[in-house]
Motif scaffolding. Structure first.
Motif, PDB file in Angstrom:
ATOM      1  N   ALA A 106     -49.000  17.882  21.512  1.00  0.00           N
ATOM      2  CA  ALA A 106     -49.864  16.862  20.922  1.00  0.00           C
ATOM      3  C   ALA A 106     -51.315  17.270  21.167  1.00  0.00           C
ATOM      4  O   ALA A 106     -51.796  17.240  22.303  1.00  0.00           O
ATOM      5  N   TRP A 107     -51.977  17.675  20.105  1.00  0.00           N
ATOM      6  CA  TRP A 107     -53.378  18.095  20.206  1.00  0.00           C
ATOM      7  C   TRP A 107     -54.043  17.835  18.863  1.00  0.00           C
ATOM      8  O   TRP A 107     -53.502  18.180  17.811  1.00  0.00           O
ATOM      9  N   ASP A 108     -55.224  17.253  18.880  1.00  0.00           N
ATOM     10  CA  ASP A 108     -55.875  16.813  17.641  1.00  0.00           C
ATOM     11  C   ASP A 108     -56.588  17.930  16.892  1.00  0.00           C
ATOM     12  O   ASP A 108     -56.883  17.793  15.704  1.00  0.00           O
ATOM     13  N   GLU A 109     -56.872  19.042  17.572  1.00  0.00           N
ATOM     14  CA  GLU A 109     -57.610  20.135  16.931  1.00  0.00           C
ATOM     15  C   GLU A 109     -56.659  20.997  16.087  1.00  0.00           C
ATOM     16  O   GLU A 109     -55.459  21.039  16.335  1.00  0.00           O
ATOM     17  N   PRO A 110     -57.202  21.700  15.099  1.00  0.00           N
ATOM     18  CA  PRO A 110     -56.345  22.574  14.269  1.00  0.00           C
ATOM     19  C   PRO A 110     -55.890  23.821  15.030  1.00  0.00           C
ATOM     20  O   PRO A 110     -56.687  24.480  15.682  1.00  0.00           O
ATOM     21  N   TRP A 111     -54.590  24.111  14.974  1.00  0.00           N
ATOM     22  CA  TRP A 111     -54.051  25.293  15.624  1.00  0.00           C
ATOM     23  C   TRP A 111     -52.844  25.792  14.846  1.00  0.00           C
ATOM     24  O   TRP A 111     -52.299  25.079  13.997  1.00  0.00           O
ATOM     25  N   GLU A 112     -52.457  27.018  15.102  1.00  0.00           N
ATOM     26  CA  GLU A 112     -51.355  27.635  14.379  1.00  0.00           C
ATOM     27  C   GLU A 112     -50.466  28.401  15.342  1.00  0.00           C
ATOM     28  O   GLU A 112     -50.877  28.754  16.453  1.00  0.00           O
ATOM     29  N   VAL A 113     -49.248  28.662  14.893  1.00  0.00           N
ATOM     30  CA  VAL A 113     -48.311  29.511  15.626  1.00  0.00           C
ATOM     31  C   VAL A 113     -47.989  30.711  14.742  1.00  0.00           C
ATOM     32  O   VAL A 113     -47.649  30.552  13.561  1.00  0.00           O
ATOM     33  N   ILE A 114     -48.119  31.904  15.312  1.00  0.00           N
ATOM     34  CA  ILE A 114     -47.809  33.139  14.592  1.00  0.00           C
ATOM     35  C   ILE A 114     -46.670  33.839  15.332  1.00  0.00           C
ATOM     36  O   ILE A 114     -46.819  34.238  16.489  1.00  0.00           O
ATOM     37  N   VAL A 115     -45.540  33.967  14.657  1.00  0.00           N
ATOM     38  CA  VAL A 115     -44.367  34.644  15.214  1.00  0.00           C
ATOM     39  C   VAL A 115     -44.249  36.008  14.551  1.00  0.00           C
ATOM     40  O   VAL A 115     -44.289  36.113  13.319  1.00  0.00           O
TER      41      VAL A 115
END
Length: 288
Positions: free
Chosen positions: A27-36
């Motif tokens: 749970a985090w309000d800032e934009p983030w991504e996951v790269i696999v």
């Protein structure tokens, strides 16, 4: 994008869902991504990852098979990342439920940070008896072969993107101990590594004797590579007495090998010493 979480994967079908569940629960309000990054998996790893597209809206799945090794995978992920900060995790671990927010706050404040590690949740009793649970629990890992810079495991590292680019990313020729090499190069370039105890990663120790011995063997060999590489960067030469003392310690522990935990620790230490000998011969660098 503020943070890019990068995870290389190779045949991790047995463990990767645990890590993906943990990331999907952040749970985090800032934009983030996951790269696999798939590094040539032959099992169901990527099918499992594909099933998380709805739960991880900013999920990227890359395939990179031209070179093996986690260092290559992390570099591929970093090049595709859009975040100001890069955070690295592994497919066989489990980040805490607030890890992304915690590691993001830490790296924004300090530029280059390492998470706290705990091995109790994911490691069985035999693995814990062999390797313990002290590694990166209360601070950075101290390099003890000779006195030199501290380092940290890559699972849980985070860095400002431009600093990663400035050192050329991970050295893909380092099949093992690439985390140590990376931490040292960033520090030598002028950025200190800071321990972030509030960012927790649950790590998984190897639990099979052959795997533990092979890991120790490879770490021993690549420790010689580090010694050879960093002598010109201020690393002191090891005393010639180090080797005999370590071999003698193995001999003195022989009477205790009736206990399984003692045998496992002894085999780990033996593997490391044999790896040092192999590395000394292979890389033409005396490492006692």
């Amino acid at each position: 994008m503020k943070v890019s979480v990068i995870m290389p994967v190779y045949d991790a079908a047995d463990t990767i869902a645990v890590q993906l569940d943990a990331l999907a629960g952040q749970a985090w309000d800032e934009p983030w991504e996951v790269i696999v990054i798939d590094n040539g998996s032959t099992d169901d790893s990527m099918r499992i990852v594909e099933a998380y597209r709805d739960r991880l809206p900013n999920l990227q799945i890359l395939r990179s098979t031209e070179r093996q090794g986690p260092a290559h995978g992390r570099n591929v992920g970093a090049r595709a990342a859009s975040g100001t900060y890069l955070a690295f995790c592994d497919a066989d671990d489990e980040v805490a439920d607030d890890w992304v927010a915690r590691i993001a706050a830490a790296v924004e404040a300090h530029d280059f940070v390492a998470s706290r590690m705990d091995a109790e949740r994911l490691s069985d009793g035999r693995a814990l008896a062999t390797k313990g649970n002290k590694r990166q629990q209360t601070g950075l890992i101290e390099y003890t072969y000779v006195r030199y810079l501290p380092f940290a495991g890559t699972c849980g590292l985070a860095i400002r993107r431009d600093l990663h680019d400035a050192v050329g990313g991970f050295d893909e020729s380092m099949r093992y101990l690439e985390d140590c090499d990376y931490c040292w190069r960033v520090q030598l370039a002028g950025t200190p590594l800071v321990f972030a105890p509030e960012a927790l990663v649950h790590i998984r120790h190897r639990d099979d004797p052959r795997g533990m011995y092979a890991q120790a063997l490879n770490w021993g060999e690549y420790n010689v590579v580090l010694l050879k590489r960093y002598r010109e960067h201020g690393m002191p030469a090891p005393s010639w007495t180090v080797g005999p003392k370590l071999w003698w310690r193995l001999v003195t522990r022989l009477p205790g090998l009736r206990k399984q935990a003692n045998r496992d620790r002894w085999m780990w230490a033996l593997g490391y010493r044999v790896g040092q000998v192999r590395g000394s011969i292979k890389h033409r660098m005396f490492a006692p």
